[in-house]
Scaffold this motif. Structure first.
Motif, PDB file in Angstrom:
ATOM      1  N   SER A 196     -43.393   7.958  81.670  1.00 50.02           N
ATOM      2  CA  SER A 196     -43.639   7.308  83.043  1.00 50.02           C
ATOM      3  C   SER A 196     -43.894   5.734  82.868  1.00 50.02           C
ATOM      4  O   SER A 196     -44.226   4.948  84.088  1.00 50.02           O
ATOM      5  CB  SER A 196     -44.829   7.943  83.747  1.00 50.02           C
ATOM      6  OG  SER A 196     -46.130   7.611  83.126  1.00 50.02           O
ATOM      7  N   SER A 197     -44.029   5.111  81.682  1.00 48.60           N
ATOM      8  CA  SER A 197     -44.668   3.664  81.609  1.00 48.60           C
ATOM      9  C   SER A 197     -43.307   3.125  81.719  1.00 48.60           C
ATOM     10  O   SER A 197     -42.165   3.385  81.559  1.00 48.60           O
ATOM     11  CB  SER A 197     -44.681   3.474  80.108  1.00 48.60           C
ATOM     12  OG  SER A 197     -44.982   2.216  79.873  1.00 48.60           O
ATOM     13  N   VAL A 198     -43.585   1.693  82.335  1.00 47.40           N
ATOM     14  CA  VAL A 198     -42.593   0.753  82.705  1.00 47.40           C
ATOM     15  C   VAL A 198     -41.961   0.077  81.286  1.00 47.40           C
ATOM     16  O   VAL A 198     -41.258  -0.661  81.370  1.00 47.40           O
ATOM     17  CB  VAL A 198     -43.234  -0.316  83.688  1.00 47.40           C
ATOM     18  CG1 VAL A 198     -43.409   0.191  84.903  1.00 47.40           C
ATOM     19  CG2 VAL A 198     -44.282  -1.027  83.287  1.00 47.40           C
ATOM     20  N   VAL A 247     -51.113   6.714  87.602  1.00 50.64           N
ATOM     21  CA  VAL A 247     -51.199   5.514  87.748  1.00 50.64           C
ATOM     22  C   VAL A 247     -49.860   4.776  87.493  1.00 50.64           C
ATOM     23  O   VAL A 247     -49.376   3.958  88.317  1.00 50.64           O
ATOM     24  CB  VAL A 247     -52.326   4.671  86.813  1.00 50.64           C
ATOM     25  CG1 VAL A 247     -52.058   3.119  86.915  1.00 50.64           C
ATOM     26  CG2 VAL A 247     -53.616   5.031  87.284  1.00 50.64           C
ATOM     27  N   ASN A 248     -49.319   4.998  86.355  1.00 48.69           N
ATOM     28  CA  ASN A 248     -47.815   4.701  85.998  1.00 48.69           C
ATOM     29  C   ASN A 248     -46.978   4.885  87.191  1.00 48.69           C
ATOM     30  O   ASN A 248     -45.950   4.289  87.567  1.00 48.69           O
ATOM     31  CB  ASN A 248     -47.371   5.279  84.731  1.00 48.69           C
ATOM     32  CG  ASN A 248     -48.061   4.380  83.526  1.00 48.69           C
ATOM     33  OD1 ASN A 248     -48.518   3.381  83.639  1.00 48.69           O
ATOM     34  ND2 ASN A 248     -47.925   5.008  82.280  1.00 48.69           N
ATOM     35  N   ARG A 276     -47.189   5.695  90.365  1.00 48.11           N
ATOM     36  CA  ARG A 276     -47.740   5.111  91.494  1.00 48.11           C
ATOM     37  C   ARG A 276     -47.066   3.696  91.314  1.00 48.11           C
ATOM     38  O   ARG A 276     -46.658   3.164  92.328  1.00 48.11           O
ATOM     39  CB  ARG A 276     -48.905   5.235  91.913  1.00 48.11           C
ATOM     40  CG  ARG A 276     -49.498   6.486  92.390  1.00 48.11           C
ATOM     41  CD  ARG A 276     -50.723   6.613  92.812  1.00 48.11           C
ATOM     42  NE  ARG A 276     -51.429   7.904  93.439  1.00 48.11           N
ATOM     43  CZ  ARG A 276     -52.231   8.309  93.864  1.00 48.11           C
ATOM     44  NH1 ARG A 276     -53.473   7.331  93.593  1.00 48.11           N
ATOM     45  NH2 ARG A 276     -52.774   9.359  94.271  1.00 48.11           N
ATOM     46  N   ARG A 277     -47.350   3.196  90.144  1.00 47.95           N
ATOM     47  CA  ARG A 277     -46.903   1.711  90.142  1.00 47.95           C
ATOM     48  C   ARG A 277     -45.574   1.514  89.996  1.00 47.95           C
ATOM     49  O   ARG A 277     -44.634   0.654  90.557  1.00 47.95           O
ATOM     50  CB  ARG A 277     -47.494   1.233  88.624  1.00 47.95           C
ATOM     51  CG  ARG A 277     -47.254  -0.123  88.300  1.00 47.95           C
ATOM     52  CD  ARG A 277     -47.936  -0.556  87.091  1.00 47.95           C
ATOM     53  NE  ARG A 277     -49.519  -0.163  87.057  1.00 47.95           N
ATOM     54  CZ  ARG A 277     -50.081  -0.308  86.014  1.00 47.95           C
ATOM     55  NH1 ARG A 277     -49.663  -0.451  84.753  1.00 47.95           N
ATOM     56  NH2 ARG A 277     -51.344  -0.219  85.987  1.00 47.95           N
ATOM     57  N   ALA A 278     -44.615   2.390  89.435  1.00 46.58           N
ATOM     58  CA  ALA A 278     -43.430   2.483  89.264  1.00 46.58           C
ATOM     59  C   ALA A 278     -42.643   2.531  90.756  1.00 46.58           C
ATOM     60  O   ALA A 278     -41.883   1.919  91.008  1.00 46.58           O
ATOM     61  CB  ALA A 278     -42.716   3.721  88.444  1.00 46.58           C
ATOM     62  N   GLN A 279     -43.335   3.291  91.543  1.00 47.29           N
ATOM     63  CA  GLN A 279     -42.993   3.797  92.930  1.00 47.29           C
ATOM     64  C   GLN A 279     -43.058   2.435  93.810  1.00 47.29           C
ATOM     65  O   GLN A 279     -42.324   2.163  94.623  1.00 47.29           O
ATOM     66  CB  GLN A 279     -43.600   4.962  93.666  1.00 47.29           C
ATOM     67  CG  GLN A 279     -43.165   6.132  93.191  1.00 47.29           C
ATOM     68  CD  GLN A 279     -44.194   7.386  93.815  1.00 47.29           C
ATOM     69  OE1 GLN A 279     -45.269   7.074  94.327  1.00 47.29           O
ATOM     70  NE2 GLN A 279     -43.602   8.532  93.558  1.00 47.29           N
ATOM     71  N   ARG A 280     -44.249   1.688  93.578  1.00 42.31           N
ATOM     72  CA  ARG A 280     -44.535   0.246  94.324  1.00 42.31           C
ATOM     73  C   ARG A 280     -43.430  -0.723  93.962  1.00 42.31           C
ATOM     74  O   ARG A 280     -42.729  -1.494  94.497  1.00 42.31           O
ATOM     75  CB  ARG A 280     -45.675   0.034  94.013  1.00 42.31           C
ATOM     76  CG  ARG A 280     -46.728   0.873  94.927  1.00 42.31           C
ATOM     77  CD  ARG A 280     -48.038  -0.036  94.909  1.00 42.31           C
ATOM     78  NE  ARG A 280     -48.586  -0.457  93.684  1.00 42.31           N
ATOM     79  CZ  ARG A 280     -49.460   0.285  93.094  1.00 42.31           C
ATOM     80  NH1 ARG A 280     -50.030   1.548  93.546  1.00 42.31           N
ATOM     81  NH2 ARG A 280     -50.109   0.157  91.652  1.00 42.31           N
ATOM     82  N   ARG A 281     -43.148  -0.501  92.454  1.00 44.07           N
ATOM     83  CA  ARG A 281     -41.983  -1.671  92.012  1.00 44.07           C
ATOM     84  C   ARG A 281     -40.531  -1.308  92.420  1.00 44.07           C
ATOM     85  O   ARG A 281     -39.785  -2.284  92.429  1.00 44.07           O
ATOM     86  CB  ARG A 281     -42.280  -1.946  90.507  1.00 44.07           C
ATOM     87  CG  ARG A 281     -43.536  -2.432  90.210  1.00 44.07           C
ATOM     88  CD  ARG A 281     -43.597  -2.100  88.393  1.00 44.07           C
ATOM     89  NE  ARG A 281     -42.785  -2.796  87.793  1.00 44.07           N
ATOM     90  CZ  ARG A 281     -42.711  -3.818  87.200  1.00 44.07           C
ATOM     91  NH1 ARG A 281     -43.696  -4.587  86.840  1.00 44.07           N
ATOM     92  NH2 ARG A 281     -41.540  -4.164  86.419  1.00 44.07           N
TER      93      ARG A 281
END
Length: 335
Positions: free
Chosen positions: A121-123, A205-206, A208-213
């Motif tokens: 899930s990491s960017v 967290v990863n 949700r962060r990816a969904q925002r980006r």
């Protein structure tokens, strides 16, 4: 009168323990063996075993199956006073070593599954590349070796025919019991669960962060990418539910192990020891429930990925059986 009441209370708790071993243990055994066997069949299909997380689920189900096959029959026999581990030391040691080792392996493999989901899930592309079958196989091998090494002392420490402990097959000295309790509480339960929760939260967290980006127009639209995302999302859901159940079922065992070091068996009254023995046996069964539950979690929360593959396996078995029946019928007609 007080002494008589205490004796009756102890007898009543012993009766509850016997009934659990007679009737609850076989139920856990049947559902656990069926569930883990089906898990091994379904997760062993080529479409799933090529996924690192699914491979961890597969091996975890296999060792859970071994744990149930080796550990639960003696609990069932104990309900009828036929437990061989209570009287034969080498069986006592073998059973304890296998059960504790397989539980540890299963717990750490699920923990590694949460690590794999976090990496994927990491960017950071370099982290995502660490999620591979090759790395997972290395982790599995290391987990097997270390788990065996950690519990090797049980082949010496455990002894049969003990009458002053929760089970007749138990650690033969205070040092052995302390070492086993602390290793089990920390290595088998606490550390893996902390890892599961930590990497699980980091995965959320990863995501949700990816969904925002991610911009909707820039997201991958190919069927292959869509299928891959769907598989990974469902595996993540299956993993999180399993971790939640492991926390609920295994934390009481860790608490009991820590408590037993502060107030060991025999340090209190007869009634207190009877309560401790009953709770100890309940926690043993909770551990086997944890080993037998994955298939039912995967079936309920795996949606299309696991259920579809399960139905596909059943259909293949049905077709193969029908083909065998036709072959037998043709052979019979010719004769």
């Amino acid at each position: 009168m007080a002494s008589l009441a205490g004796t009756n209370f102890t007898i009543y708790l012993d009766y509850i323990q016997v009934q659990m071993n007679r009737y609850l243990s076989p139920t856990i055994f049947i559902f656990g063996v069926i569930g883990n066997t089906l898990n091994c069949i379904v997760l062993g299909q080529p479409t799933l075993r090529s996924n690192p997380c699914a491979l961890l689920f597969l091996v975890s189900s296999f060792v859970d199956l071994i744990s149930i096959l080796v550990g639960l029959p003696t609990r069932i026999l104990a309900g009828w006073n036929l437990d061989p581990t209570a009287a034969i030391t080498w069986i006592c040691r073998f059973r304890a070593f296998v059960v504790f080792t397989t539980r540890t392996i299963a717990a750490w493999l699920i923990m590694f599954a949460t690590v794999d989901r976090w990496l994927l899930s990491s960017v950071d592309i370099h982290r995502r590349q660490l999620s591979s079958i090759k790395n997972i196989r290395t982790q599995i091998l290391v987990t097997f070796v270390l788990s065996i090494a950690v519990y090797a002392h049980m082949l010496y420490c455990y002894e049969a025919n003990l009458n002053d402990q929760p089970l007749q097959c138990y650690g033969k000295s205070e040092q052995c019991r302390f070492a086993t309790d602390m290793i089990y509480a920390l290595v088998t339960i606490v550390i893996p669960l902390i890892g599961m929760m930590t990497f699980g939260l980091m995965t959320i967290v990863n995501v949700r962060r990816a969904q925002r980006r991610a911009h909707p127009d820039l997201r991958a639209t190919s069927d292959v990418n869509h299928h891959s995302r769907r598989v990974n999302n469902q595996l993540l859901r299956m993993l999180f539910v399993q971790v939640l159940f492991l926390i609920v079922l295994c934390v009481p065992q860790a608490i009991q192990k820590f408590y037993s070091t502060v107030r060991p068996f025999g340090a209190g009254s007869t009634d207190e020891d009877a309560v401790k023995t009953l709770l100890y046996n309940i926690e043993l069964l909770l551990a086997f429930i944890a080993s037998g539950m994955p298939f039912y979690i995967y079936t309920l929360f795996g949606e299309t990925i696991f259920r579809k593959e399960f139905i596909h396996v059943i259909e293949k078995i049905r077709k193969k059986r029908m083909g065998m029946v036709r072959t037998i019928d043709r052979t019979h007609c010719r004769t």
